[in-house]
Design a protein around this motif. Structure first.
Motif: not given
Length: 230
Positions: A28-36
């Protein structure tokens, strides 16, 4: 020193989350990373993830480091082309620009993101777990990599150019700071689409500016000794 069971368990959990973060970044790309997303992928809760990472910026930093392997592997070959410190430093810049503009989101997280703590602390932690990333690299290059502050990293390396008579001592810090600002400026311009440069053009333009900055600090009578030619 032999690690205790708690340290081994912590390192194992750390790897679980970073492996999951790596998968999310690739998909998804690093900009779409979330903890959840990362916690779900690792099979744990978000609260468990926060037991190992203070906030999302730290987790993204550590995960981004996983994508610098190609850069680290190529760096020694690039630097080997140089016959003196200035040459080696410029070739190192060429290698860095090649990879950073290839993966701008990754490198901006590592070198431009707000981490809330001293990045050296995070870097030490990362390489404590991923020692193999540095195995096989010459000690001089390991010393460069372990210095996260880019200006200090440059100043540390080009000190040899002072000893070789290419650069004056009083110019070292200025060159280190100016070249870092050149990269940050070009990276920001490229990521925000303020120019129509391709990633290759942006990388080449950055190296050219860095080269010109350095050349202007060298005695004209010594410039012919440089082999670097972009």
């Amino acid at each position: 020193m032999v690690k205790g069971k708690k340290e081994i368990q912590r390192a194992r959990m750390w790897r679980y989350f970073l492996d999951a973060a790596t998968d999310v970044i690739e998909e998804e790309g690093i900009q779409n990373v979330t903890i959840r997303k990362i916690a779900d992928r690792a099979g744990y809760t978000s609260s468990t993830a926060y037991n190992y990472f203070k906030d999302l910026s730290h987790l993204k930093f550590f995960a981004a480091m996983r994508f610098t392997t190609d850069y680290l592997n190529e760096l020694p070959d690039y630097m080997a082309k140089g016959k003196n410190t200035v040459d080696k430093w410029l070739y190192a810049w060429e290698c860095f620009c090649k990879h950073s503009f290839e993966q701008p989101e990754i490198y901006s997280v590592i070198f431009m993101g707000n981490l809330g703590v001293e990045p050296e602390e995070l870097l030490d932690h990362y390489y404590d777990v991923y020692k193999d990333d540095l195995s096989g690299l010459p000690e001089t290059i390991q010393a460069i990599i372990m210095q996260h502050n880019f200006s200090k990293r440059s100043a540390q390396f080009i000190q040899g150019a002072v000893e070789e008579g290419f650069i004056k001592q009083e110019d070292v810090t200025l060159i280190a700071d100016m070249t870092l600002m050149i990269w940050k400026g070009m990276m920001n311009t490229y990521m925000n689409h303020r120019r129509t440069d391709t990633k290759q053009e942006a990388a080449a333009r950055t190296v050219h500016f860095v080269q010109q900055c350095v050349i202007r600090s060298i005695d004209p009578s010594r410039r012919d000794e440089l082999a670097f030619n972009l």
